[in-house]
Write a protein that holds these residues in place. Structure first.
Motif, PDB file in Angstrom:
ATOM      1  N   TYR A   1       0.771  -1.269  -0.025  1.00 16.40           N
ATOM      2  CA  TYR A   1       0.088   0.241   0.188  1.00 16.40           C
ATOM      3  C   TYR A   1       0.740   1.258  -0.001  1.00 16.40           C
ATOM      4  CZ  TYR A   1      -4.093   2.731   0.984  1.00 16.40           C
ATOM      5  OH  TYR A   1      -4.921   3.708   1.424  1.00 16.40           O
ATOM      6  N   HIS A   2       2.103   1.374   0.883  1.00 16.86           N
ATOM      7  CA  HIS A   2       2.991   2.405   0.956  1.00 16.86           C
ATOM      8  C   HIS A   2       3.488   2.646  -0.522  1.00 16.86           C
ATOM      9  CE1 HIS A   2       2.997   3.795   4.786  1.00 16.86           C
ATOM     10  NE2 HIS A   2       3.079   2.675   5.626  1.00 16.86           N
ATOM     11  N   LEU A   3       3.962   1.543  -1.146  1.00 18.90           N
ATOM     12  CA  LEU A   3       4.516   1.637  -2.479  1.00 18.90           C
ATOM     13  C   LEU A   3       3.802   2.070  -3.503  1.00 18.90           C
ATOM     14  CD1 LEU A   3       6.715  -1.747  -2.608  1.00 18.90           C
ATOM     15  CD2 LEU A   3       7.506   0.551  -2.567  1.00 18.90           C
ATOM     16  N   CYS A   4       2.559   1.438  -3.352  1.00 21.32           N
ATOM     17  CA  CYS A   4       1.552   1.964  -4.412  1.00 21.32           C
ATOM     18  C   CYS A   4       1.120   3.622  -4.398  1.00 21.32           C
ATOM     19  CB  CYS A   4       0.182   1.300  -4.410  1.00 21.32           C
ATOM     20  SG  CYS A   4       0.285  -0.350  -5.060  1.00 21.32           S
ATOM     21  N   SER A   5       1.413   3.968  -3.226  1.00 19.49           N
ATOM     22  CA  SER A   5       1.033   5.591  -2.846  1.00 19.49           C
ATOM     23  C   SER A   5       2.372   6.236  -3.513  1.00 19.49           C
ATOM     24  CB  SER A   5       0.973   5.775  -1.313  1.00 19.49           C
ATOM     25  OG  SER A   5       0.977   7.249  -1.253  1.00 19.49           O
ATOM     26  N   PHE A   6       3.318   5.680  -3.176  1.00 17.51           N
ATOM     27  CA  PHE A   6       4.684   6.501  -3.879  1.00 17.51           C
ATOM     28  C   PHE A   6       4.482   6.615  -5.468  1.00 17.51           C
ATOM     29  CE2 PHE A   6       6.568   5.707   0.189  1.00 17.51           C
ATOM     30  CZ  PHE A   6       6.852   7.195   0.716  1.00 17.51           C
ATOM     31  N   ILE A   7       4.102   5.314  -6.008  1.00 16.39           N
ATOM     32  CA  ILE A   7       4.291   5.107  -7.478  1.00 16.39           C
ATOM     33  C   ILE A   7       3.128   6.060  -7.912  1.00 16.39           C
ATOM     34  CG2 ILE A   7       3.596   3.435  -9.132  1.00 16.39           C
ATOM     35  CD1 ILE A   7       5.020   1.332  -7.255  1.00 16.39           C
ATOM     36  N   GLU A   8       1.778   6.106  -7.413  1.00 12.23           N
ATOM     37  CA  GLU A   8       0.943   6.881  -8.005  1.00 12.23           C
ATOM     38  C   GLU A   8       1.092   8.601  -8.049  1.00 12.23           C
ATOM     39  OE1 GLU A   8      -3.041   5.505  -6.826  1.00 12.23           O
ATOM     40  OE2 GLU A   8      -2.509   3.442  -7.427  1.00 12.23           O
ATOM     41  N   HIS A   9       1.580   8.864  -6.858  1.00  7.06           N
ATOM     42  CA  HIS A   9       2.127  10.417  -6.998  1.00  7.06           C
ATOM     43  C   HIS A   9       3.326  10.483  -7.963  1.00  7.06           C
ATOM     44  CE1 HIS A   9       0.910  10.619  -2.819  1.00  7.06           C
ATOM     45  NE2 HIS A   9       0.795  11.898  -2.733  1.00  7.06           N
ATOM     46  N   LEU A  10       3.977   9.696  -8.467  1.00  7.96           N
ATOM     47  CA  LEU A  10       4.860   9.725  -9.447  1.00  7.96           C
ATOM     48  C   LEU A  10       4.250   9.729 -10.824  1.00  7.96           C
ATOM     49  CD1 LEU A  10       8.042   7.999  -8.099  1.00  7.96           C
ATOM     50  CD2 LEU A  10       8.134  10.216  -8.648  1.00  7.96           C
ATOM     51  N   LEU A  11       3.354   8.856 -11.080  1.00 11.38           N
ATOM     52  CA  LEU A  11       2.593   8.601 -12.319  1.00 11.38           C
ATOM     53  C   LEU A  11       1.808   9.806 -12.487  1.00 11.38           C
ATOM     54  CD1 LEU A  11       1.649   4.672 -12.053  1.00 11.38           C
ATOM     55  CD2 LEU A  11       3.330   6.067 -13.741  1.00 11.38           C
ATOM     56  N   ASN A  12       1.127  10.367 -11.415  1.00 10.50           N
ATOM     57  CA  ASN A  12       0.235  11.405 -11.579  1.00 10.50           C
ATOM     58  C   ASN A  12       0.889  12.951 -12.079  1.00 10.50           C
ATOM     59  OD1 ASN A  12      -2.616  11.193 -11.305  1.00 10.50           O
ATOM     60  ND2 ASN A  12      -2.146  10.526  -8.998  1.00 10.50           N
ATOM     61  N   PHE A  13       2.175  12.969 -11.562  1.00  7.72           N
ATOM     62  CA  PHE A  13       2.957  14.029 -11.984  1.00  7.72           C
ATOM     63  C   PHE A  13       3.537  13.863 -13.279  1.00  7.72           C
ATOM     64  CE2 PHE A  13       7.065  16.288 -12.007  1.00  7.72           C
ATOM     65  CZ  PHE A  13       6.627  17.637 -11.525  1.00  7.72           C
ATOM     66  N   PHE A  14       3.838  12.771 -13.730  1.00  8.60           N
ATOM     67  CA  PHE A  14       4.586  12.498 -15.000  1.00  8.60           C
ATOM     68  C   PHE A  14       3.581  12.746 -16.059  1.00  8.60           C
ATOM     69  CE2 PHE A  14       8.586   9.915 -13.718  1.00  8.60           C
ATOM     70  CZ  PHE A  14       8.999  10.920 -13.007  1.00  8.60           C
ATOM     71  N   ILE A  15       2.326  12.434 -15.805  1.00 10.32           N
ATOM     72  CA  ILE A  15       1.158  12.517 -16.759  1.00 10.32           C
ATOM     73  C   ILE A  15       0.830  13.849 -16.839  1.00 10.32           C
ATOM     74  CG2 ILE A  15      -1.282  11.794 -17.379  1.00 10.32           C
ATOM     75  CD1 ILE A  15      -0.654   9.027 -15.912  1.00 10.32           C
ATOM     76  N   ILE A  16       0.716  14.465 -15.745  1.00  6.66           N
ATOM     77  CA  ILE A  16       0.060  15.991 -15.945  1.00  6.66           C
ATOM     78  C   ILE A  16       1.021  16.873 -16.354  1.00  6.66           C
ATOM     79  CG2 ILE A  16      -0.836  17.890 -14.366  1.00  6.66           C
ATOM     80  CD1 ILE A  16      -2.034  15.468 -12.607  1.00  6.66           C
ATOM     81  N   ASN A  17       2.310  16.653 -15.988  1.00  4.50           N
ATOM     82  CA  ASN A  17       3.670  17.337 -16.404  1.00  4.50           C
ATOM     83  C   ASN A  17       3.269  18.763 -16.448  1.00  4.50           C
ATOM     84  OD1 ASN A  17       5.725  17.870 -17.576  1.00  4.50           O
ATOM     85  ND2 ASN A  17       5.484  17.643 -19.603  1.00  4.50           N
ATOM     86  N   PRO A  18       3.080  19.315 -15.228  1.00  7.46           N
ATOM     87  CA  PRO A  18       2.677  20.926 -14.792  1.00  7.46           C
ATOM     88  C   PRO A  18       3.870  21.824 -15.424  1.00  7.46           C
ATOM     89  CG  PRO A  18       3.434  19.765 -12.672  1.00  7.46           C
ATOM     90  CD  PRO A  18       3.240  18.635 -13.802  1.00  7.46           C
ATOM     91  N   PHE A  19       5.159  21.326 -15.402  1.00  9.86           N
ATOM     92  CA  PHE A  19       6.224  22.250 -15.861  1.00  9.86           C
ATOM     93  C   PHE A  19       6.539  22.012 -17.292  1.00  9.86           C
ATOM     94  CE2 PHE A  19       6.940  21.385 -11.438  1.00  9.86           C
ATOM     95  CZ  PHE A  19       6.615  22.657 -10.797  1.00  9.86           C
TER      96      PHE A  19
END
Length: 410
Positions: free
Chosen positions: A352-370
């Motif tokens: 559950y911890h690992l999924c949380s870290f992974i999903e934070h990264l995936l969300n950021f990489f997909i949205i790519n705010p910068f």
């Protein structure tokens, strides 16, 4: 990108042994010692390429290139080997045929899900099997009577169109694109913990939410089956069809994320990470899932070095010290499991911890705010130092990041 060797010296060592294993017969054909296969496989593992072909095709193409170079000059110029390999791969890539894969996902067949395109694969969703493919699919399932194959009741049918050099390539393309869509569903859903559950699997849910049906069938565009072939889903669980809690939010999230993927300039990295994530959550064994989730985190953070991984994965949290402590504990458990054979305690919580870290990264990489265009830029961002003199700048950036990664789940 031209094909190169991950380690030229090791590649040369293997090529020399392979060369000595071949013999050119008087009739112009080649013969080779049986142990040659023991060296072909590690040589294939040292290739660095960008060809969009399945592994079996790439491996056979390398063997063909070796044989051609041996007949030409007994591989005296090893550079010619990668040149011939690239030529053959490019030629095979131009000889593609269009296929359609029919499969199912466990979303209840009452929704109007949008048609999407991922990695040049067109994916359409249907509440019943398209008539064009029904007879051929039914015949294929019946022909494998010993496997007891069937369509799952109330599941949504999926039709995936792809161009490929052969059937394996077609299925790999299609299932990879569908896995990417399943990962987008996965990170968009809110994970409801069942605190009173008897099993920790439900207290800390990390299973794939959107799962595939039992079997994929392969068809020509005409609807006809390709040699009656089918592929079993090794992760099939036969769960009941899933009712979406917020159908429109789910559909809107899928559309928006697909639109962002189309703009992504580092899509191969992101596509690979999304596939790795779903492959991990598909695993029934929680210990294997733990190992594959850690591997996904390594891919996302672009490092196998533990200290660097912990630094990069904790970037999205203002309380970095706390999250670095969690990651260090996860790393220790992983190493003890691999090197000492000690299965981790509280494995579902760790997943559950690992999924949380992974999903934070995936969300950021997909949205790519910068609006980054390369993985190098992403790597530089999440590698920012954490000294106190840089905190004000970093906190300002983190607030911007959190605006994106803190979107409400549904």
């Amino acid at each position: 990108m031209k094909t190169t060797w991950i380690n030229s010296a090791y590649a040369l060592e293997l090529i020399n042994i392979i060369r000595d294993s071949y013999t050119l017969r008087p009739d112009g054909n080649l013969s080779y010692k049986i142990e040659t296969t023991f060296y072909l496989d590690p040589l294939f593992g040292l290739i660095k390429h960008s060809h969009d072909l399945d592994e079996e095709t790439l491996y056979s193409t390398l063997k063909e290139a070796i044989e051609k170079c041996y007949k030409k000059d007994k591989i005296t110029n090893t550079n010619n080997l990668t040149i011939e390999f690239d030529k053959a791969c490019h030629l095979k890539a131009t000889k593609k045929e269009e296929y359609r894969i029919i499969t199912q996902i466990n979303i209840k067949n009452i929704y109007l899900l949008p048609t999407i395109t991922i990695n040049n694969c067109r994916i359409s969703f249907h509440n019943s099997i398209p008539k064009k493919y029904q007879a051929a699919r039914d015949k294929t399932l019946l022909s494998h009577e010993d496997r007891k194959l069937k369509n799952q009741e109330n599941y949504t049918f999926v039709c995936i169109t792809t161009s490929a050099t052969n059937t394996e390539h077609a299925v790999n393309n299609a299932t990879g694109a569908l896995s990417c869509a399943r990962a987008i569903f996965q990170i968009g859903f809110k994970k409801n913990r069942q605190l009173l559950a008897q099993s920790s699997e439900y207290e800390y849910p990390t299973n794939s939410i959107i799962q595939c049906g039992q079997v994929h069938t392969l068809h020509y565009i005409s609807g006809k089956s390709v040699r009656g072939e089918c592929w079993m889903n090794p992760s099939f669980r036969n769960d009941q069809a899933l009712t979406l809690r917020s159908p429109q939010k789910t559909i809107d999230n899928l559309k928006s994320k697909i639109a962002l993927l189309k703009k992504c300039l580092y899509l191969p990295h992101l596509f690979s990470a999304l596939n790795n994530y779903v492959d991990a959550t598909d695993r029934k064994d929680p210990e294997l899932r733990f190992m594959k989730l850690w591997s996904t985190l390594e891919r996302l953070t672009m490092t196998h070095e533990s200290a660097t991984l912990i630094k990069r994965a904790s970037f999205f949290f203002q309380d970095r010290a706390l999250h670095q402590a969690i990651l260090e504990s996860l790393r220790t458990s992983r190493n003890n499991h691999i090197h000492g054979g000690h299965p981790p305690i509280n494995i579902e919580l760790k997943n559950y911890h690992l999924c949380s870290f992974i999903e934070h990264l995936l969300n950021f990489f997909i949205i790519n705010p910068f609006k980054y265009s390369t993985t190098e830029e992403l790597k530089n961002l999440i590698s920012l130092p954490t000294q106190s003199k840089n905190l004000k700048t970093q906190i300002s950036m983190l607030k911007t990041v959190q605006k994106f990664i803190g979107e409400s789940k549904h």
